[in-house]
Design a protein around this motif. Structure first.
Motif, PDB file in Angstrom:
ATOM      1  N   VAL A 147      -5.186 -13.443  -2.603  1.00  0.00           N
ATOM      2  CA  VAL A 147      -3.818 -12.699  -2.961  1.00  0.00           C
ATOM      3  C   VAL A 147      -3.960 -11.966  -3.563  1.00  0.00           C
ATOM      4  CG1 VAL A 147      -1.587 -13.218  -3.621  1.00  0.00           C
ATOM      5  CG2 VAL A 147      -2.357 -15.326  -2.374  1.00  0.00           C
ATOM      6  N   ALA A 148      -3.475 -10.661  -2.661  1.00  0.00           N
ATOM      7  CA  ALA A 148      -3.012  -9.235  -3.029  1.00  0.00           C
ATOM      8  C   ALA A 148      -1.396  -8.891  -2.662  1.00  0.00           C
ATOM      9  CB  ALA A 148      -4.497  -8.565  -2.423  1.00  0.00           C
ATOM     10  N   ILE A 149      -1.165  -7.535  -3.101  1.00  0.00           N
ATOM     11  CA  ILE A 149      -0.266  -7.461  -3.115  1.00  0.00           C
ATOM     12  C   ILE A 149      -0.234  -5.970  -1.766  1.00  0.00           C
ATOM     13  CG2 ILE A 149       1.873  -5.983  -3.980  1.00  0.00           C
ATOM     14  CD1 ILE A 149       1.516  -8.364  -4.744  1.00  0.00           C
ATOM     15  N   PRO A 150       0.384  -5.373  -0.965  1.00  0.00           N
ATOM     16  CA  PRO A 150       0.541  -4.519  -0.164  1.00  0.00           C
ATOM     17  C   PRO A 150       1.429  -3.538  -0.147  1.00  0.00           C
ATOM     18  CG  PRO A 150       2.043  -6.455   0.579  1.00  0.00           C
ATOM     19  CD  PRO A 150       1.440  -7.145  -0.526  1.00  0.00           C
ATOM     20  N   SER A 151       0.701  -1.984  -0.406  1.00  0.00           N
ATOM     21  CA  SER A 151       1.367  -1.481  -1.294  1.00  0.00           C
ATOM     22  C   SER A 151       2.607  -0.960  -0.898  1.00  0.00           C
ATOM     23  CB  SER A 151       0.565  -0.434  -2.406  1.00  0.00           C
ATOM     24  OG  SER A 151      -0.808  -0.678  -2.768  1.00  0.00           O
ATOM     25  N   ALA A 152       2.227  -1.270   0.440  1.00  0.00           N
ATOM     26  CA  ALA A 152       3.582  -0.462   1.441  1.00  0.00           C
ATOM     27  C   ALA A 152       5.148  -0.738   1.072  1.00  0.00           C
ATOM     28  CB  ALA A 152       3.275  -0.537   2.904  1.00  0.00           C
ATOM     29  N   VAL A 153       4.861  -2.090   0.259  1.00  0.00           N
ATOM     30  CA  VAL A 153       6.334  -2.468  -0.085  1.00  0.00           C
ATOM     31  C   VAL A 153       6.766  -1.457  -1.377  1.00  0.00           C
ATOM     32  CG1 VAL A 153       6.140  -4.461   0.582  1.00  0.00           C
ATOM     33  CG2 VAL A 153       5.343  -3.950  -1.779  1.00  0.00           C
ATOM     34  N   PHE A 154       6.217   0.009  -2.483  1.00  0.00           N
ATOM     35  CA  PHE A 154       6.505   0.272  -3.282  1.00  0.00           C
ATOM     36  C   PHE A 154       6.665   1.755  -2.425  1.00  0.00           C
ATOM     37  CE2 PHE A 154       2.834  -2.646  -5.492  1.00  0.00           C
ATOM     38  CZ  PHE A 154       3.938  -3.432  -5.991  1.00  0.00           C
ATOM     39  N   TYR A 155       6.456   1.949  -1.278  1.00  0.00           N
ATOM     40  CA  TYR A 155       6.759   3.365  -1.093  1.00  0.00           C
ATOM     41  C   TYR A 155       8.416   3.147   0.100  1.00  0.00           C
ATOM     42  CZ  TYR A 155       1.749   4.916  -1.581  1.00  0.00           C
ATOM     43  OH  TYR A 155       0.757   5.229  -1.650  1.00  0.00           O
ATOM     44  N   ASP A 156       8.944   4.612  -0.385  1.00  0.00           N
ATOM     45  CA  ASP A 156       9.597   4.876   0.741  1.00  0.00           C
ATOM     46  C   ASP A 156       9.347   5.146   2.116  1.00  0.00           C
ATOM     47  OD1 ASP A 156      12.749   3.609  -0.078  1.00  0.00           O
ATOM     48  OD2 ASP A 156      12.292   5.980  -1.453  1.00  0.00           O
ATOM     49  N   ASP A 157       8.329   6.019   2.015  1.00  0.00           N
ATOM     50  CA  ASP A 157       7.340   6.724   3.606  1.00  0.00           C
ATOM     51  C   ASP A 157       6.407   5.533   2.800  1.00  0.00           C
ATOM     52  OD1 ASP A 157       5.921   7.624   4.749  1.00  0.00           O
ATOM     53  OD2 ASP A 157       5.405   9.314   3.969  1.00  0.00           O
ATOM     54  N   LYS A 158       6.029   4.769   4.070  1.00  0.00           N
ATOM     55  CA  LYS A 158       5.364   3.261   4.868  1.00  0.00           C
ATOM     56  C   LYS A 158       4.266   3.681   4.939  1.00  0.00           C
ATOM     57  CE  LYS A 158       9.192   0.586   3.413  1.00  0.00           C
ATOM     58  NZ  LYS A 158       9.005   0.246   1.934  1.00  0.00           N
ATOM     59  N   GLU A 159       4.336   4.684   5.979  1.00  0.00           N
ATOM     60  CA  GLU A 159       3.131   5.955   6.295  1.00  0.00           C
ATOM     61  C   GLU A 159       2.436   5.975   4.891  1.00  0.00           C
ATOM     62  OE1 GLU A 159       0.879   5.255   9.039  1.00  0.00           O
ATOM     63  OE2 GLU A 159       3.820   5.039   9.614  1.00  0.00           O
ATOM     64  N   ALA A 160       2.796   6.232   4.291  1.00  0.00           N
ATOM     65  CA  ALA A 160       1.890   6.672   2.616  1.00  0.00           C
ATOM     66  C   ALA A 160       0.774   6.265   2.472  1.00  0.00           C
ATOM     67  CB  ALA A 160       2.701   7.396   2.350  1.00  0.00           C
ATOM     68  N   GLY A 161       1.475   4.740   2.513  1.00  0.00           N
ATOM     69  CA  GLY A 161       0.764   3.755   1.565  1.00  0.00           C
ATOM     70  C   GLY A 161       0.219   2.413   2.833  1.00  0.00           C
ATOM     71  N   ARG A 162       0.273   2.776   3.859  1.00  0.00           N
ATOM     72  CA  ARG A 162       0.172   2.145   5.174  1.00  0.00           C
ATOM     73  C   ARG A 162      -0.829   0.665   5.113  1.00  0.00           C
ATOM     74  NH1 ARG A 162       2.574   0.502   8.775  1.00  0.00           N
ATOM     75  NH2 ARG A 162       3.595   2.115   9.305  1.00  0.00           N
ATOM     76  N   THR A 163      -2.198   1.364   4.771  1.00  0.00           N
ATOM     77  CA  THR A 163      -2.943   1.014   4.196  1.00  0.00           C
ATOM     78  C   THR A 163      -3.906   0.066   2.839  1.00  0.00           C
ATOM     79  OG1 THR A 163      -3.676   2.998   4.545  1.00  0.00           O
ATOM     80  CG2 THR A 163      -3.497   0.643   6.993  1.00  0.00           C
ATOM     81  N   GLN A 164      -2.483   1.188   1.855  1.00  0.00           N
ATOM     82  CA  GLN A 164      -3.142   0.472   0.488  1.00  0.00           C
ATOM     83  C   GLN A 164      -2.912  -1.147   0.514  1.00  0.00           C
ATOM     84  OE1 GLN A 164      -0.970   3.428  -1.401  1.00  0.00           O
ATOM     85  NE2 GLN A 164      -2.240   5.224  -0.494  1.00  0.00           N
ATOM     86  N   VAL A 165      -3.474  -1.436  -0.468  1.00  0.00           N
ATOM     87  CA  VAL A 165      -3.318  -2.970  -1.801  1.00  0.00           C
ATOM     88  C   VAL A 165      -3.903  -2.858  -2.787  1.00  0.00           C
ATOM     89  CG1 VAL A 165      -4.631  -4.972  -0.883  1.00  0.00           C
ATOM     90  CG2 VAL A 165      -4.166  -4.564   1.213  1.00  0.00           C
ATOM     91  N   ARG A 166      -3.304  -3.189  -3.655  1.00  0.00           N
ATOM     92  CA  ARG A 166      -3.223  -3.587  -4.828  1.00  0.00           C
ATOM     93  C   ARG A 166      -3.936  -4.772  -5.497  1.00  0.00           C
ATOM     94  NH1 ARG A 166       1.638  -4.121  -9.177  1.00  0.00           N
ATOM     95  NH2 ARG A 166       1.238  -6.362  -8.462  1.00  0.00           N
ATOM     96  N   PHE A 167      -4.460  -4.739  -5.930  1.00  0.00           N
ATOM     97  CA  PHE A 167      -5.111  -6.345  -6.896  1.00  0.00           C
ATOM     98  C   PHE A 167      -4.899  -6.255  -8.600  1.00  0.00           C
ATOM     99  CE2 PHE A 167      -7.792  -6.021  -2.983  1.00  0.00           C
ATOM    100  CZ  PHE A 167      -8.331  -6.991  -2.386  1.00  0.00           C
ATOM    101  N   ALA A 168      -4.689  -7.135  -8.978  1.00  0.00           N
ATOM    102  CA  ALA A 168      -4.597  -7.453  -9.951  1.00  0.00           C
ATOM    103  C   ALA A 168      -5.669  -7.445 -11.046  1.00  0.00           C
ATOM    104  CB  ALA A 168      -4.044  -8.277 -11.002  1.00  0.00           C
TER     105      ALA A 168
END
Ligand code: PMP
Ligand code: GLN
Length: 387
Positions: A346-367
């Motif tokens: 399980v990882a977190i899609p960083s798009a949820v942390f953006y208003d500009d969804k396009e800017a973070g569309r393919t970013q994924v965060r791992f802890a």
């Protein structure tokens, strides 16, 4: 009932991504590198201090509104020892239910409806919710890969006559960016020039690798306009205890306390005693914490690179932001929704942390705040994604 139940201000906020993805990890048995929490608890003697407090009747009844004196003193001592910042424990420190409540109480206290708050995006999810609760407007300034450095010109351009505050987070979740001294000074300069408040979220202050954490309040002219927020969760690996604090001038602390007393009034009685002891741990504790996490960062970052992720090396926090486009993915949300089934992670899609969804569309965060064998297991599972 014709009217939607959830008020318009909170429309669209839905369920926090952390709750959603942790539930998915439990349901699928996947390795959970989504929500940021360590899989090993903090120091045993600090856990013992909490147990002792419960059993000896310390904090089992409502603690004092501003926090127990021992903890306020420990917070003030910590600020002095680590950063040379002097705060009066009686008038300039407030204990809160985690940093989450501190930020909420600060924004609810300081904002009028219609005020604007500038925050760098991607931003921690509660910021948008708290700004909305206050009836204020968030104004994002986008941090961009590979280094996610703040664009100070854009920050300056974002300031209007309605701007009331900058909401700053360094070390930064999710990107791991740590503001440099020059950047911190430039932001301070803008705050002073435009007479703005700054709320600084410093929960990752001890999770910095080969960098220095510079509290904004330590810069000339900033003490009187900075609401500094931190908490025990990350520094001591007890995220469930929810002990946080605010430091600032008496006027700032007073304003935040006015709101805080009607949110939770008080919280975490016995844990406050334990955190007071934790804050007094020797420097070696904090150094070992950071060294250990740095090794995990290096191990996990190089493993992800080998698999084919684009990896943006963090200078702080326990998160790594990646780009999954090189793996053939076009959308991080879809990627993360499928990841438990595809790879058991399980990882977190960083798009949820953006208003500009396009800017973070393919970013994924791992802890990466997990035992080494868990990180290795996750990497071996993720290897199925290699092209
Ligand atoms: N701010 C940031 C940037 C965070 O990542 C977190 C993590 N949970 C918080 C605030 C909240 O801290 P706490 O758990 O102390 O409420
Ligand atoms: N701060 C943690 C993270 O960013 C999670 C906190 C939460 O679950 N709200 O993953």
């Amino acid at each position: 009932m014709k009217r939607p139940l959830l008020n318009r201000r909170l429309d669209g906020l839905g369920t926090s991504i952390f709750a959603e993805m942790s539930a998915r990890a439990v349901a699928t048995g996947a390795v959970n590198l989504g929500q940021g929490f360590p899989d090993v608890d903090g120091p045993r003697e600090i856990a013992q201090a909490a147990a002792n407090a419960v059993l000896t009747g310390k904090g089992n009844q409502y603690p004092p509104g501003p926090g127990i004196p021992e903890l306020r003193r420990a917070v003030a001592d910590h600020q002095q020892r680590c950063y040379g910042l002097a705060y009066d424990p009686d008038t300039e420190v407030l204990v809160t239910a985690g940093a989450t409540e501190a930020i909420a109480a600060a924004l609810l206290a300081l904002l009028e409806p219609g005020d604007e708050v500038i925050a760098f995006e991607p931003y921690y999810d509660s910021y948008a919710a708290n700004i909305a609760m206050a009836g204020a407007t968030r104004v994002p300034v986008t941090l961009r890969p590979p280094h996610f450095r703040p664009d100070l010109q854009r920050l300056s351009d974002a300031i209007t006559s309605r701007t009331r505050a900058i909401l700053l987070n360094s070390p930064h979740n999710p990107t791991g960016m740590v503001l440099t001294r020059a950047e911190t000074e430039a932001i301070a300069g803008l705050a002073i020039a435009h007479d703005l408040l700054v709320v600084t979220d410093e929960v990752y202050e001890h999770l910095v690798y080969d960098r220095e954490h510079i509290p904004l309040a330590s810069l000339d002219g900033m003490r009187e306009r900075t609401v500094s927020v931190s908490s025990a969760g990350k520094a001591f690996s007890f995220t469930g205890w929810k002990v946080g604090w605010v430091t600032g001038t008496p006027a700032i602390v007073n304003a935040v306390r006015t709101t805080k007393q009607f949110l939770t009034f008080v919280s975490s009685g016995p844990f406050q005693y334990a955190v007071a002891e934790a804050l007094a741990l020797p420097a070696a504790y904090f150094e070992t914490l950071a060294e250990d996490l740095k090794k995990k960062r290096d191990l996990f970052a190089s493993g992800l690179k080998e698999i084919g992720f684009e990896v943006y090396q963090p200078d702080g926090t326990y998160f790594i932001t990646t780009d999954v486009a090189p793996l053939g993915a076009r959308d991080g949300i879809e990627f993360c929704l499928n990841l438990p089934d595809r790879a058991g992670v399980v990882a977190i899609p960083s798009a949820v942390f953006y208003d500009d969804k396009e800017a973070g569309r393919t970013q994924v965060r791992f802890a990466f705040c997990k035992r080494t064998e868990i990180l290795e297991e996750a990497l071996s599972r993720l290897a199925v994604l290699a092209r």
